[in-house]
Design a protein around this motif. Structure first.
Motif, PDB file in Angstrom:
ATOM      1  N   ARG A  21       0.488  -1.165  -0.210  1.00 32.42           N
ATOM      2  CA  ARG A  21       0.072  -0.217  -0.084  1.00 32.42           C
ATOM      3  C   ARG A  21       0.903   1.353   0.442  1.00 32.42           C
ATOM      4  O   ARG A  21      -0.020   2.385  -0.835  1.00 32.42           O
ATOM      5  CB  ARG A  21      -1.243  -0.050   1.273  1.00 32.42           C
ATOM      6  CG  ARG A  21      -2.133  -0.639   0.636  1.00 32.42           C
ATOM      7  CD  ARG A  21      -3.466  -0.694   2.754  1.00 32.42           C
ATOM      8  NE  ARG A  21      -2.505  -0.448   3.450  1.00 32.42           N
ATOM      9  CZ  ARG A  21      -2.691  -1.825   4.881  1.00 32.42           C
ATOM     10  NH1 ARG A  21      -3.224  -2.452   3.688  1.00 32.42           N
ATOM     11  NH2 ARG A  21      -2.358  -1.524   5.458  1.00 32.42           N
ATOM     12  N   VAL A  22       2.023   1.473   0.517  1.00 29.01           N
ATOM     13  CA  VAL A  22       2.439   2.268   0.641  1.00 29.01           C
ATOM     14  C   VAL A  22       3.762   2.926  -0.817  1.00 29.01           C
ATOM     15  O   VAL A  22       3.500   3.615  -1.124  1.00 29.01           O
ATOM     16  CB  VAL A  22       4.075   1.857   1.866  1.00 29.01           C
ATOM     17  CG1 VAL A  22       4.973   3.141   1.610  1.00 29.01           C
ATOM     18  CG2 VAL A  22       3.416   2.215   3.358  1.00 29.01           C
ATOM     19  N   VAL A  23       3.754   1.454  -1.704  1.00 25.80           N
ATOM     20  CA  VAL A  23       4.385   2.102  -2.811  1.00 25.80           C
ATOM     21  C   VAL A  23       3.826   2.136  -3.257  1.00 25.80           C
ATOM     22  O   VAL A  23       3.999   3.386  -4.403  1.00 25.80           O
ATOM     23  CB  VAL A  23       5.345   0.436  -3.034  1.00 25.80           C
ATOM     24  CG1 VAL A  23       5.869   0.375  -4.384  1.00 25.80           C
ATOM     25  CG2 VAL A  23       6.360  -0.128  -2.008  1.00 25.80           C
ATOM     26  N   GLU A  24       3.011   1.443  -3.492  1.00 22.95           N
ATOM     27  CA  GLU A  24       1.421   2.009  -3.999  1.00 22.95           C
ATOM     28  C   GLU A  24       1.306   3.618  -4.086  1.00 22.95           C
ATOM     29  O   GLU A  24       1.195   3.944  -5.384  1.00 22.95           O
ATOM     30  CB  GLU A  24      -0.320   0.636  -3.992  1.00 22.95           C
ATOM     31  CG  GLU A  24      -1.140   1.500  -5.143  1.00 22.95           C
ATOM     32  CD  GLU A  24      -2.171   0.454  -4.804  1.00 22.95           C
ATOM     33  OE1 GLU A  24      -2.910   0.385  -5.687  1.00 22.95           O
ATOM     34  OE2 GLU A  24      -2.565  -0.413  -3.784  1.00 22.95           O
ATOM     35  N   HIS A  25       0.670   3.684  -3.246  1.00 21.38           N
ATOM     36  CA  HIS A  25       0.503   5.682  -2.786  1.00 21.38           C
ATOM     37  C   HIS A  25       2.035   5.776  -2.975  1.00 21.38           C
ATOM     38  O   HIS A  25       1.375   7.144  -3.963  1.00 21.38           O
ATOM     39  CB  HIS A  25       0.334   5.983  -1.224  1.00 21.38           C
ATOM     40  CG  HIS A  25       0.075   7.326  -1.042  1.00 21.38           C
ATOM     41  ND1 HIS A  25      -1.020   7.683  -0.866  1.00 21.38           N
ATOM     42  CD2 HIS A  25       1.130   7.737  -0.013  1.00 21.38           C
ATOM     43  CE1 HIS A  25      -0.912   8.709  -0.497  1.00 21.38           C
ATOM     44  NE2 HIS A  25       0.312   8.825  -0.080  1.00 21.38           N
ATOM     45  N   GLN A  26       3.162   5.471  -3.036  1.00 24.67           N
ATOM     46  CA  GLN A  26       4.078   6.886  -3.607  1.00 24.67           C
ATOM     47  C   GLN A  26       4.289   7.004  -5.070  1.00 24.67           C
ATOM     48  O   GLN A  26       4.184   8.846  -5.175  1.00 24.67           O
ATOM     49  CB  GLN A  26       5.375   6.161  -3.140  1.00 24.67           C
ATOM     50  CG  GLN A  26       6.024   6.285  -1.397  1.00 24.67           C
ATOM     51  CD  GLN A  26       6.487   5.315  -0.882  1.00 24.67           C
ATOM     52  OE1 GLN A  26       7.525   4.533  -1.659  1.00 24.67           O
ATOM     53  NE2 GLN A  26       7.371   6.157   0.426  1.00 24.67           N
ATOM     54  N   ALA A  27       3.853   5.427  -5.735  1.00 26.60           N
ATOM     55  CA  ALA A  27       4.362   5.729  -7.208  1.00 26.60           C
ATOM     56  C   ALA A  27       2.943   6.310  -7.577  1.00 26.60           C
ATOM     57  O   ALA A  27       2.695   6.723  -8.364  1.00 26.60           O
ATOM     58  CB  ALA A  27       3.972   4.197  -6.902  1.00 26.60           C
ATOM     59  N   ALA A  28       1.342   6.650  -6.893  1.00 32.97           N
ATOM     60  CA  ALA A  28       0.650   7.427  -7.838  1.00 32.97           C
ATOM     61  C   ALA A  28       0.578   8.716  -7.110  1.00 32.97           C
ATOM     62  O   ALA A  28       0.787   9.488  -7.826  1.00 32.97           O
ATOM     63  CB  ALA A  28      -0.846   6.944  -7.140  1.00 32.97           C
ATOM     64  N   ARG A  29       1.965   8.499  -6.039  1.00 32.88           N
ATOM     65  CA  ARG A  29       2.477  10.547  -6.431  1.00 32.88           C
ATOM     66  C   ARG A  29       3.380  10.657  -7.181  1.00 32.88           C
ATOM     67  O   ARG A  29       3.217  12.059  -7.535  1.00 32.88           O
ATOM     68  CB  ARG A  29       2.899  10.408  -4.239  1.00 32.88           C
ATOM     69  CG  ARG A  29       1.289  10.554  -3.834  1.00 32.88           C
ATOM     70  CD  ARG A  29       1.957  10.950  -2.525  1.00 32.88           C
ATOM     71  NE  ARG A  29       2.491  12.529  -2.573  1.00 32.88           N
ATOM     72  CZ  ARG A  29       3.011  13.102  -1.812  1.00 32.88           C
ATOM     73  NH1 ARG A  29       3.510  12.776  -0.194  1.00 32.88           N
ATOM     74  NH2 ARG A  29       3.493  15.286  -1.237  1.00 32.88           N
ATOM     75  N   GLN A  30       3.973   9.854  -7.782  1.00 38.09           N
ATOM     76  CA  GLN A  30       4.820  10.242  -8.536  1.00 38.09           C
ATOM     77  C   GLN A  30       4.532  10.293  -9.865  1.00 38.09           C
ATOM     78  O   GLN A  30       4.498  10.794 -10.289  1.00 38.09           O
ATOM     79  CB  GLN A  30       5.974   8.768  -8.376  1.00 38.09           C
ATOM     80  CG  GLN A  30       7.080   9.568  -7.496  1.00 38.09           C
ATOM     81  CD  GLN A  30       7.238  10.510  -6.966  1.00 38.09           C
ATOM     82  OE1 GLN A  30       8.351  11.289  -8.047  1.00 38.09           O
ATOM     83  NE2 GLN A  30       7.548  11.081  -5.981  1.00 38.09           N
ATOM     84  N   LEU A  31       3.462   9.394 -10.047  1.00 37.08           N
ATOM     85  CA  LEU A  31       2.835   9.379 -11.533  1.00 37.08           C
ATOM     86  C   LEU A  31       1.748  10.997 -11.807  1.00 37.08           C
ATOM     87  O   LEU A  31       1.897  11.777 -12.613  1.00 37.08           O
ATOM     88  CB  LEU A  31       2.048   9.278 -11.550  1.00 37.08           C
ATOM     89  CG  LEU A  31       2.442   6.845 -12.191  1.00 37.08           C
ATOM     90  CD1 LEU A  31       1.144   6.237 -11.805  1.00 37.08           C
ATOM     91  CD2 LEU A  31       3.198   7.325 -13.365  1.00 37.08           C
ATOM     92  N   ALA A  32       1.141  11.077 -10.749  1.00 34.47           N
ATOM     93  CA  ALA A  32       0.387  12.713 -10.461  1.00 34.47           C
ATOM     94  C   ALA A  32       1.526  14.095 -11.136  1.00 34.47           C
ATOM     95  O   ALA A  32       1.166  14.404 -11.638  1.00 34.47           O
ATOM     96  CB  ALA A  32      -0.576  12.747  -9.194  1.00 34.47           C
ATOM     97  N   LEU A  33       2.387  13.423 -10.314  1.00 30.99           N
ATOM     98  CA  LEU A  33       4.028  14.532 -10.692  1.00 30.99           C
ATOM     99  C   LEU A  33       4.053  14.883 -11.907  1.00 30.99           C
ATOM    100  O   LEU A  33       4.671  15.841 -12.516  1.00 30.99           O
ATOM    101  CB  LEU A  33       4.850  14.817  -9.417  1.00 30.99           C
ATOM    102  CG  LEU A  33       6.193  15.004  -9.781  1.00 30.99           C
ATOM    103  CD1 LEU A  33       5.905  16.605  -9.155  1.00 30.99           C
ATOM    104  CD2 LEU A  33       7.343  14.655  -9.169  1.00 30.99           C
ATOM    105  N   MET A  34       4.566  13.764 -12.245  1.00 30.66           N
ATOM    106  CA  MET A  34       4.924  13.269 -13.510  1.00 30.66           C
ATOM    107  C   MET A  34       3.732  14.164 -14.998  1.00 30.66           C
ATOM    108  O   MET A  34       4.557  14.845 -15.958  1.00 30.66           O
ATOM    109  CB  MET A  34       5.833  12.382 -14.049  1.00 30.66           C
ATOM    110  CG  MET A  34       6.546  11.598 -13.418  1.00 30.66           C
ATOM    111  SD  MET A  34       7.127   9.963 -13.779  1.00 30.66           S
ATOM    112  CE  MET A  34       8.550  10.039 -15.306  1.00 30.66           C
ATOM    113  N   ASP A  35       3.047  13.870 -14.558  1.00 29.68           N
ATOM    114  CA  ASP A  35       1.983  14.189 -14.950  1.00 29.68           C
ATOM    115  C   ASP A  35       1.618  15.491 -15.604  1.00 29.68           C
ATOM    116  O   ASP A  35       1.376  16.258 -16.595  1.00 29.68           O
ATOM    117  CB  ASP A  35       0.469  13.536 -14.941  1.00 29.68           C
ATOM    118  CG  ASP A  35      -0.082  11.865 -15.466  1.00 29.68           C
ATOM    119  OD1 ASP A  35       1.083  11.411 -16.071  1.00 29.68           O
ATOM    120  OD2 ASP A  35      -1.033  11.563 -14.402  1.00 29.68           O
TER     121      ASP A  35
END
Length: 117
Positions: free
Chosen positions: A18-32
């Motif tokens: 869940r932590v990795v999933e949350h971090q990945a979602a934040r990083q993807l939003a930043l890249m978007d």
């Protein structure tokens, strides 16, 4: 979850996921956001290029008073001052022949226009 029972290895792995999933979602939003910003900059650059006007073929430079013409220049002449106005070929020829306006000694518009002195 029951606090009395110790966390199992499976509980810890699910939490880590869940932590990795949350971090990945934040990083993807930043890249978007970065991609959207870059797309906006690129669209603005293309718009500026499309609206950029072509340099006029001939320029008439005016004196300090803004009324009297001083020189006729070929468009893009390095010697043209800031008080220039783009004109057509006919107006440049009339300024040199009938208007008594001098030809720029650097770009020699009279030669380019085929006017002999």
């Amino acid at each position: 979850m029951n606090d009395d029972r110790p966390l199992t290895r499976l509980d810890m792995l699910r939490f880590a996921r869940r932590v990795v999933e949350h971090q990945a979602a934040r990083q993807l939003a930043l890249m978007d956001r970065w991609i959207a910003d870059e797309e906006r900059r690129e669209a603005e650059r293309r718009r500026r290029l499309a609206t950029r006007q072509a340099a006029p073929e001939w320029l008439i430079e005016h004196g300090l008073n803004g009324r009297s013409a001083v020189y006729v220049h070929v468009g893009g002449c390095a010697g043209a001052g800031g008080r220039t106005k783009g004109v057509g070929r006919g107006q440049a020829v009339r300024a040199l022949t009938e208007g008594g306006v001098a030809a720029c000694p650097l770009c020699r518009p009279d030669t380019m226009l085929g006017i002999l002195e």
